[in-house]
Design a protein around this motif. Structure first.
Motif, PDB file in Angstrom:
ATOM      1  N   ARG A 117       5.480 -52.450  25.367  1.00 39.39           N
ATOM      2  CA  ARG A 117       4.344 -53.381  25.453  1.00 39.39           C
ATOM      3  C   ARG A 117       3.112 -52.805  24.761  1.00 39.39           C
ATOM      4  N   ARG A 118       2.905 -51.491  24.838  1.00 36.44           N
ATOM      5  CA  ARG A 118       1.773 -50.875  24.141  1.00 36.44           C
ATOM      6  C   ARG A 118       1.942 -50.965  22.622  1.00 36.44           C
ATOM      7  N   TYR A 119       3.169 -50.690  22.144  1.00 33.55           N
ATOM      8  CA  TYR A 119       3.432 -50.816  20.710  1.00 33.55           C
ATOM      9  C   TYR A 119       3.236 -52.255  20.260  1.00 33.55           C
ATOM     10  N   GLY A 120       3.657 -53.199  21.074  1.00 31.91           N
ATOM     11  CA  GLY A 120       3.522 -54.610  20.729  1.00 31.91           C
ATOM     12  C   GLY A 120       2.075 -55.037  20.584  1.00 31.91           C
ATOM     13  N   ASP A 121       1.189 -54.405  21.352  1.00 31.36           N
ATOM     14  CA  ASP A 121      -0.239 -54.722  21.251  1.00 31.36           C
ATOM     15  C   ASP A 121      -0.868 -54.128  19.995  1.00 31.36           C
ATOM     16  N   ARG A 122      -0.221 -53.088  19.420  1.00 28.55           N
ATOM     17  CA  ARG A 122      -0.838 -52.373  18.291  1.00 28.55           C
ATOM     18  C   ARG A 122      -0.261 -52.727  16.929  1.00 28.55           C
ATOM     19  N   THR A 123       0.901 -53.355  16.866  1.00 24.52           N
ATOM     20  CA  THR A 123       1.520 -53.594  15.561  1.00 24.52           C
ATOM     21  C   THR A 123       1.967 -55.042  15.421  1.00 24.52           C
TER      22      THR A 123
ATOM     23  N   ALA B  18       9.642 -55.125  11.607  1.00 20.30           N
ATOM     24  CA  ALA B  18      10.611 -54.107  11.180  1.00 20.30           C
ATOM     25  C   ALA B  18      10.233 -52.729  11.706  1.00 20.30           C
ATOM     26  N   GLN B  19       8.954 -52.391  11.654  1.00 23.20           N
ATOM     27  CA  GLN B  19       8.489 -51.105  12.179  1.00 23.20           C
ATOM     28  C   GLN B  19       8.606 -51.070  13.702  1.00 23.20           C
ATOM     29  N   PHE B  20       8.303 -52.190  14.330  1.00 26.67           N
ATOM     30  CA  PHE B  20       8.378 -52.281  15.787  1.00 26.67           C
ATOM     31  C   PHE B  20       9.806 -52.036  16.288  1.00 26.67           C
ATOM     32  N   GLN B  21      10.797 -52.541  15.549  1.00 28.64           N
ATOM     33  CA  GLN B  21      12.197 -52.382  15.967  1.00 28.64           C
ATOM     34  C   GLN B  21      12.715 -50.969  15.751  1.00 28.64           C
ATOM     35  N   LEU B  22      11.933 -50.116  15.124  1.00 31.16           N
ATOM     36  CA  LEU B  22      12.326 -48.719  14.940  1.00 31.16           C
ATOM     37  C   LEU B  22      11.614 -47.779  15.908  1.00 31.16           C
ATOM     38  N   THR B  23      10.858 -48.332  16.846  1.00 34.49           N
ATOM     39  CA  THR B  23      10.184 -47.480  17.824  1.00 34.49           C
ATOM     40  C   THR B  23      11.198 -46.963  18.847  1.00 34.49           C
ATOM     41  N   VAL B  24      10.895 -45.831  19.412  1.00 38.71           N
ATOM     42  CA  VAL B  24      11.806 -45.197  20.375  1.00 38.71           C
ATOM     43  C   VAL B  24      12.077 -46.090  21.593  1.00 38.71           C
ATOM     44  N   PRO B  25      11.069 -46.706  22.215  1.00 38.37           N
ATOM     45  CA  PRO B  25      11.382 -47.534  23.392  1.00 38.37           C
ATOM     46  C   PRO B  25      12.259 -48.735  23.050  1.00 38.37           C
ATOM     47  N   TYR B  26      12.040 -49.357  21.894  1.00 37.65           N
ATOM     48  CA  TYR B  26      12.863 -50.495  21.484  1.00 37.65           C
ATOM     49  C   TYR B  26      14.314 -50.038  21.294  1.00 37.65           C
ATOM     50  N   LEU B  27      14.493 -48.926  20.588  1.00 37.10           N
ATOM     51  CA  LEU B  27      15.852 -48.422  20.340  1.00 37.10           C
ATOM     52  C   LEU B  27      16.534 -47.968  21.632  1.00 37.10           C
ATOM     53  N   CYS B  28      15.772 -47.409  22.564  1.00 35.75           N
ATOM     54  CA  CYS B  28      16.347 -47.002  23.863  1.00 35.75           C
ATOM     55  C   CYS B  28      16.865 -48.216  24.631  1.00 35.75           C
ATOM     56  N   LEU B  29      16.043 -49.264  24.700  1.00 35.38           N
ATOM     57  CA  LEU B  29      16.469 -50.468  25.418  1.00 35.38           C
ATOM     58  C   LEU B  29      17.634 -51.149  24.700  1.00 35.38           C
ATOM     59  N   LEU B  30      17.593 -51.211  23.369  1.00 37.01           N
ATOM     60  CA  LEU B  30      18.700 -51.792  22.615  1.00 37.01           C
ATOM     61  C   LEU B  30      19.984 -50.991  22.833  1.00 37.01           C
ATOM     62  N   ASN B  31      19.887 -49.678  22.848  1.00 37.80           N
ATOM     63  CA  ASN B  31      21.043 -48.825  23.113  1.00 37.80           C
ATOM     64  C   ASN B  31      21.597 -49.066  24.509  1.00 37.80           C
ATOM     65  N   MET B  32      20.709 -49.186  25.486  1.00 37.38           N
ATOM     66  CA  MET B  32      21.144 -49.438  26.860  1.00 37.38           C
ATOM     67  C   MET B  32      21.873 -50.775  26.943  1.00 37.38           C
ATOM     68  N   VAL B  33      21.312 -51.809  26.316  1.00 35.29           N
ATOM     69  CA  VAL B  33      21.924 -53.135  26.362  1.00 35.29           C
ATOM     70  C   VAL B  33      23.249 -53.148  25.599  1.00 35.29           C
ATOM     71  N   THR B  34      23.282 -52.508  24.462  1.00 32.93           N
ATOM     72  CA  THR B  34      24.483 -52.517  23.630  1.00 32.93           C
ATOM     73  C   THR B  34      25.632 -51.742  24.265  1.00 32.93           C
ATOM     74  N   ASN B  35      25.335 -50.614  24.868  1.00 33.10           N
ATOM     75  CA  ASN B  35      26.395 -49.718  25.330  1.00 33.10           C
ATOM     76  C   ASN B  35      26.723 -49.785  26.816  1.00 33.10           C
ATOM     77  N   THR B  36      25.856 -50.352  27.649  1.00 34.38           N
ATOM     78  CA  THR B  36      26.162 -50.378  29.076  1.00 34.38           C
ATOM     79  C   THR B  36      26.449 -51.773  29.606  1.00 34.38           C
ATOM     80  N   ALA B  37      26.121 -52.803  28.835  1.00 28.48           N
ATOM     81  CA  ALA B  37      26.363 -54.174  29.296  1.00 28.48           C
ATOM     82  C   ALA B  37      27.817 -54.563  29.066  1.00 28.48           C
TER      83      ALA B  37
END
Length: 189
Positions: A121-127, A131-150
């Motif tokens: 949410r902080r990154y979303g307020d600043r950028t 494309a850059q937003f989707q490469l942030t660590v929190p976005y990739l962590c959540l995407l990894n969690m959804v992709t691999n544990t769901a």
């Protein structure tokens, strides 16, 4: 008579030993400085006395802005161009029990999701660059969690996740979706 006063004062001074000095002067001063250090913006005096923050603790038993909402991670799969699965909850904060005061093994996952959502949410307020937003660590962590544990649909080609906030036990407040990702390809298994 003056000699009696002088000798009793001297005896009292000698009786005032180092442990008593610590008990009556040092500990109350340290306690007062610790209390002052709990303010949102630490006083300049405390930073001057303890520049590294090691001797005067900062305990935040009650955060300045305590969490008022539970965070939910939702996901859905795209099966075809016109067909998506219904939203499913991937991460739901668990029920709290009295035993969690001392033992809460799931707390690390709770904290990881909470931190990732807050950073996202902080990154979303600043950028504004998606494309850059989707490469942030929190976005990739959540995407990894959804992709691999769901548990994905057998015909799923892509996955999308969302972050929703709910007021927990307060059912008068409707849940709110605060973030919606793009669809991301799933690797064939």
């Amino acid at each position: 008579m003056t000699s009696d006063r002088g000798s009793s004062w001297t005896a009292k001074l000698h009786a005032f030993t180092l442990p008593k000095l610590a008990l009556h002067v040092v500990l109350p001063t340290w306690l007062a400085l610790t209390c002052f250090n709990q303010v949102d913006e630490p006083m300049w005096l405390i930073r001057r006395i303890d520049p590294h923050g090691g001797a005067i603790p900062m305990w935040r038993f009650f955060a300045p802005r305590p969490g008022m909402h539970d965070h939910y991670v939702l996901y859905r799969n795209r099966i075809s161009e016109n067909q998506n699965t219904p939203w499913q909850e991937l991460y739901v904060p668990g029920e709290r029990h009295w035993s969690h005061i001392t033992w809460l093994p799931r707390r690390r996952l709770d904290k990881a999701v909470l931190d990732a959502v807050a950073e996202l949410r902080r990154y979303g307020d600043r950028t504004t660059d998606i494309a850059q937003f989707q490469l942030t660590v929190p976005y990739l962590c959540l995407l990894n969690m959804v992709t691999n544990t769901a548990t994905h649909h057998t015909d799923a080609r892509e996955v999308q996740f969302a972050i929703a906030l709910a007021a927990g036990y307060d059912e008068t407040e409707a849940p709110e979706v605060v973030f919606l990702s793009d669809f991301h390809a799933l690797s064939p298994s």
